[in-house]
Design a protein around this motif. Structure first.
Motif, PDB file in Angstrom:
ATOM      1  N   LEU A  53      58.648  38.285  84.173  1.00  0.00           N
ATOM      2  CA  LEU A  53      59.827  37.666  83.573  1.00  0.00           C
ATOM      3  C   LEU A  53      59.457  36.896  82.316  1.00  0.00           C
ATOM      4  O   LEU A  53      58.341  36.388  82.178  1.00  0.00           O
ATOM      5  CB  LEU A  53      60.504  36.711  84.559  1.00  0.00           C
ATOM      6  N   GLU A  54      60.406  36.801  81.412  1.00  0.00           N
ATOM      7  CA  GLU A  54      60.325  35.918  80.258  1.00  0.00           C
ATOM      8  C   GLU A  54      61.675  35.235  80.095  1.00  0.00           C
ATOM      9  O   GLU A  54      62.664  35.648  80.703  1.00  0.00           O
ATOM     10  CB  GLU A  54      59.953  36.702  78.993  1.00  0.00           C
ATOM     11  N   VAL A  55      61.712  34.186  79.305  1.00  0.00           N
ATOM     12  CA  VAL A  55      62.939  33.411  79.112  1.00  0.00           C
ATOM     13  C   VAL A  55      63.387  33.561  77.666  1.00  0.00           C
ATOM     14  O   VAL A  55      62.580  33.396  76.743  1.00  0.00           O
ATOM     15  CB  VAL A  55      62.722  31.926  79.457  1.00  0.00           C
ATOM     16  N   VAL A  56      64.662  33.874  77.481  1.00  0.00           N
ATOM     17  CA  VAL A  56      65.232  34.047  76.151  1.00  0.00           C
ATOM     18  C   VAL A  56      66.227  32.918  75.906  1.00  0.00           C
ATOM     19  O   VAL A  56      67.134  32.696  76.727  1.00  0.00           O
ATOM     20  CB  VAL A  56      65.927  35.415  76.024  1.00  0.00           C
ATOM     21  N   VAL A  57      66.048  32.198  74.800  1.00  0.00           N
ATOM     22  CA  VAL A  57      66.892  31.051  74.482  1.00  0.00           C
ATOM     23  C   VAL A  57      67.429  31.213  73.063  1.00  0.00           C
ATOM     24  O   VAL A  57      66.665  31.524  72.139  1.00  0.00           O
ATOM     25  CB  VAL A  57      66.105  29.722  74.587  1.00  0.00           C
ATOM     26  N   ASP A  58      68.729  31.017  72.908  1.00  0.00           N
ATOM     27  CA  ASP A  58      69.351  31.042  71.582  1.00  0.00           C
ATOM     28  C   ASP A  58      69.370  29.613  71.034  1.00  0.00           C
ATOM     29  O   ASP A  58      70.098  28.752  71.535  1.00  0.00           O
ATOM     30  CB  ASP A  58      70.774  31.603  71.667  1.00  0.00           C
ATOM     31  N   VAL A  59      68.546  29.372  70.010  1.00  0.00           N
ATOM     32  CA  VAL A  59      68.357  28.036  69.449  1.00  0.00           C
ATOM     33  C   VAL A  59      69.011  27.978  68.070  1.00  0.00           C
ATOM     34  O   VAL A  59      68.989  28.960  67.323  1.00  0.00           O
ATOM     35  CB  VAL A  59      66.855  27.699  69.348  1.00  0.00           C
ATOM     36  N   LEU A  60      69.591  26.836  67.738  1.00  0.00           N
ATOM     37  CA  LEU A  60      70.133  26.641  66.396  1.00  0.00           C
ATOM     38  C   LEU A  60      69.024  26.867  65.361  1.00  0.00           C
ATOM     39  O   LEU A  60      67.890  26.419  65.546  1.00  0.00           O
ATOM     40  CB  LEU A  60      70.711  25.240  66.248  1.00  0.00           C
ATOM     41  N   SER A  61      69.365  27.558  64.284  1.00  0.00           N
ATOM     42  CA  SER A  61      68.357  27.855  63.263  1.00  0.00           C
ATOM     43  C   SER A  61      67.762  26.570  62.677  1.00  0.00           C
ATOM     44  O   SER A  61      66.594  26.546  62.274  1.00  0.00           O
ATOM     45  CB  SER A  61      68.979  28.711  62.160  1.00  0.00           C
ATOM     46  N   PHE A  62      68.547  25.486  62.637  1.00  0.00           N
ATOM     47  CA  PHE A  62      68.062  24.195  62.149  1.00  0.00           C
ATOM     48  C   PHE A  62      66.909  23.687  63.010  1.00  0.00           C
ATOM     49  O   PHE A  62      65.959  23.055  62.513  1.00  0.00           O
ATOM     50  CB  PHE A  62      69.205  23.176  62.143  1.00  0.00           C
ATOM     51  N   ASP A  63      66.976  23.948  64.325  1.00  0.00           N
ATOM     52  CA  ASP A  63      65.916  23.525  65.238  1.00  0.00           C
ATOM     53  C   ASP A  63      64.805  24.558  65.342  1.00  0.00           C
ATOM     54  O   ASP A  63      63.646  24.211  65.588  1.00  0.00           O
ATOM     55  CB  ASP A  63      66.496  23.267  66.638  1.00  0.00           C
ATOM     56  N   ALA A  64      65.144  25.827  65.158  1.00  0.00           N
ATOM     57  CA  ALA A  64      64.155  26.892  65.334  1.00  0.00           C
ATOM     58  C   ALA A  64      63.024  26.795  64.330  1.00  0.00           C
ATOM     59  O   ALA A  64      61.893  27.219  64.622  1.00  0.00           O
ATOM     60  CB  ALA A  64      64.830  28.258  65.234  1.00  0.00           C
ATOM     61  N   VAL A  65      63.296  26.247  63.143  1.00  0.00           N
ATOM     62  CA  VAL A  65      62.228  26.142  62.135  1.00  0.00           C
ATOM     63  C   VAL A  65      61.133  25.179  62.572  1.00  0.00           C
ATOM     64  O   VAL A  65      60.032  25.197  62.010  1.00  0.00           O
ATOM     65  CB  VAL A  65      62.810  25.708  60.779  1.00  0.00           C
ATOM     66  N   ASN A  66      61.411  24.327  63.572  1.00  0.00           N
ATOM     67  CA  ASN A  66      60.400  23.387  64.063  1.00  0.00           C
ATOM     68  C   ASN A  66      59.606  23.952  65.232  1.00  0.00           C
ATOM     69  O   ASN A  66      58.719  23.261  65.753  1.00  0.00           O
ATOM     70  CB  ASN A  66      61.075  22.081  64.500  1.00  0.00           C
ATOM     71  N   LEU A  67      59.923  25.163  65.677  1.00  0.00           N
ATOM     72  CA  LEU A  67      59.233  25.775  66.813  1.00  0.00           C
ATOM     73  C   LEU A  67      58.172  26.735  66.310  1.00  0.00           C
ATOM     74  O   LEU A  67      58.334  27.377  65.279  1.00  0.00           O
ATOM     75  CB  LEU A  67      60.228  26.517  67.708  1.00  0.00           C
ATOM     76  N   ALA A  68      57.083  26.841  67.070  1.00  0.00           N
ATOM     77  CA  ALA A  68      55.988  27.735  66.704  1.00  0.00           C
ATOM     78  C   ALA A  68      55.428  28.368  67.962  1.00  0.00           C
ATOM     79  O   ALA A  68      55.613  27.855  69.086  1.00  0.00           O
ATOM     80  CB  ALA A  68      54.882  26.977  65.952  1.00  0.00           C
ATOM     81  N   GLN A  69      54.759  29.475  67.790  1.00  0.00           N
ATOM     82  CA  GLN A  69      54.147  30.168  68.912  1.00  0.00           C
ATOM     83  C   GLN A  69      53.120  29.269  69.591  1.00  0.00           C
ATOM     84  O   GLN A  69      52.318  28.611  68.942  1.00  0.00           O
ATOM     85  CB  GLN A  69      53.476  31.454  68.419  1.00  0.00           C
ATOM     86  N   GLY A  70      53.180  29.237  70.930  1.00  0.00           N
ATOM     87  CA  GLY A  70      52.274  28.395  71.708  1.00  0.00           C
ATOM     88  C   GLY A  70      52.835  27.027  72.039  1.00  0.00           C
ATOM     89  O   GLY A  70      52.177  26.263  72.755  1.00  0.00           O
ATOM     90  N   GLY A  71      54.023  26.689  71.534  1.00  0.00           N
ATOM     91  CA  GLY A  71      54.618  25.390  71.829  1.00  0.00           C
ATOM     92  C   GLY A  71      55.000  25.246  73.296  1.00  0.00           C
ATOM     93  O   GLY A  71      55.314  26.222  73.980  1.00  0.00           O
ATOM     94  N   ASN A  72      54.960  23.996  73.803  1.00  0.00           N
ATOM     95  CA  ASN A  72      55.260  23.733  75.212  1.00  0.00           C
ATOM     96  C   ASN A  72      56.754  23.796  75.482  1.00  0.00           C
ATOM     97  O   ASN A  72      57.566  23.327  74.670  1.00  0.00           O
ATOM     98  CB  ASN A  72      54.718  22.362  75.623  1.00  0.00           C
TER      99      ASN A  72
END
Length: 401
Positions: free
Chosen positions: A243-262
């Motif tokens: 399984l994996e989890v799919v989340v629809d995040v606001l683009s304003f917040d998505a720019v602060n996310l990176a691969q490997g984040g908790n």
């Protein structure tokens, strides 16, 4: 005696004047301002984003019909385990179309023409065989005479050429015979193999539809038997433990996310799970919120890293609350964000000491919307005013609600 009375009167009037002055002072002094207080705390502080997501199987396989035909009933339920190569259902290829009277007459005529052409080819083969035997015998005869020097060399070469030509004609005739035999077979098939001649028995050829992977049935698109076209989907399979989890995040917040984040997963009915960001999609899309507001969102995928036994009850398409941790520290002085305000000179809070408001300049750090980290200016245990009034000034008396 008179002097003592005079002194007593002065004392009396002085005391009376003091009482009146005190009463006037208490009457005209400003009332304390009613405020909401909050205590400055020291502890773990984090900045995070929480959005609703859903689980999905990583690798999904849509099994479709390889041919057009008649689909047999799918005897599987959602969740049933499958193995690689396991037979899921079968498809009988579609029979040939029904021939009407005109088409049947044409087909019968083609059969007759093909049969006649085959007979003609066989006659040509027989004639070519006879010619080949004759030229071979003639060549043998001339070779024996040539050894006795009764035949010229030129005549012998002509006999060899004649034999080769006869053999070539024979080979060509035999090829023509094979072609005519195939054409006759095709014409007979067109005439004999049709829906009009179907006896309702089992199809001679039945195509099996098999599972491509080990896993379980995730969805059944076609349950009942019936006619199906080539490429039409039948069911969906995959491994429900991947399984994996799919989340629809606001683009304003998505720019602060990176691969490997908790990521923390909660709100699914079990204990909080740990996950990491595996992919932030590079393309956004437009979505409409529950309030009817158009939003630009980005799909973020997270992998669950908690032990599998902790989320055995999770399945495909389940709802979860995903909290993306952007920043965190274990020992941070923090106050409610509503206690911090700005003016031309910097960032301030109102600290309460001995019933009075003291305007204190602070150095703020990260903020998560509810609380703000304070780098300098306050200590744990201080009390600050939440939502300070604009008319509140330094030194004003305050009273907690």
């Amino acid at each position: 005696m008179t002097d003592q009375r005079a002194v007593g009167k002065w004392i009396f009037w002085l005391a009376f004047a003091g009482l009146v002055a005190a009463a006037l002072f208490w009457a005209i002094r400003p009332e304390p301002v009613w405020v909401d207080l909050a205590e400055v705390e020291r502890g773990r502080f984090e900045v995070s984003i929480t959005e609703e997501g859903k689980t999905r199987v990583k690798d999904r396989y849509l099994v479709s019909s390889p041919v057009a035909g008649y689909l047999h009933r799918v005897n599987f339920d959602i969740g049933d385990p499958v193995k690689p190569g396991q037979l899921l259902t079968e498809v009988d290829p579609m029979p040939a179309g029904i021939l009407d009277a005109r088409s049947r007459a044409e087909a019968e005529a083609r059969v007759g023409a093909a049969r006649s052409a085959l007979n003609s080819a066989r006659q040509k083969v027989a004639a070519a065989e006879a010619e080949a035997r004759f030229t071979a015998d003639e060549l043998n005869r001339l070779e024996s005479l040539n050894r006795q020097q009764f035949v010229s060399e030129e005549r012998l070469q002509q006999a060899v050429a004649a034999k080769n030509r006869a053999q070539a004609f024979l080979n060509s005739a035999r090829f023509d015979e094979e072609v005519m035999a195939h054409e006759l077979a095709a014409a007979r098939t067109r005439l004999e193999v049709s829906a009009a001649h179907s006896d309702g028995g089992e199809a001679l050829e039945r195509v099996g539809v098999r599972s491509p992977v080990q896993g379980a049935v995730l969805g059944i698109i076609r349950t009942s038997e019936g006619v199906i076209q080539a490429g039409e989907p039948i069911l969906e399979v995959g491994d429900p433990e991947a399984l994996e989890v799919v989340v629809d995040v606001l683009s304003f917040d998505a720019v602060n996310l990176a691969q490997g984040g908790n990521v923390r997963l909660s709100g699914w009915g079990g204990q909080t799970l740990q996950a990491v960001v595996s992919r932030v999609e590079p393309v956004g899309f437009e979505d409409v919120s529950a309030l009817g507001v158009k939003e630009r969102r980005v799909q973020v995928v997270a992998d669950i890293i908690s032990p599998a036994e902790n989320w055995e009850a999770l399945g495909d398409g389940y709802r979860v609350d995903a909290t993306f941790v952007l920043w965190s520290e274990d020992d941070v002085v923090q106050v409610p964000a509503s206690a911090v305000f700005q003016n031309d000179e910097g960032t301030y809070v109102f600290r309460v000491s001995e019933g009075r408001a003291q305007q204190v300049q602070v150095s703020e750090g990260e903020s998560n919307g509810l609380y703000t980290a304070i780098n300098d200016g306050l200590a744990a245990g201080d009390r600050v005013i939440r939502h300070p009034d604009r008319n509140l000034e330094d030194g004003d008396r305050v009273r907690a609600r």
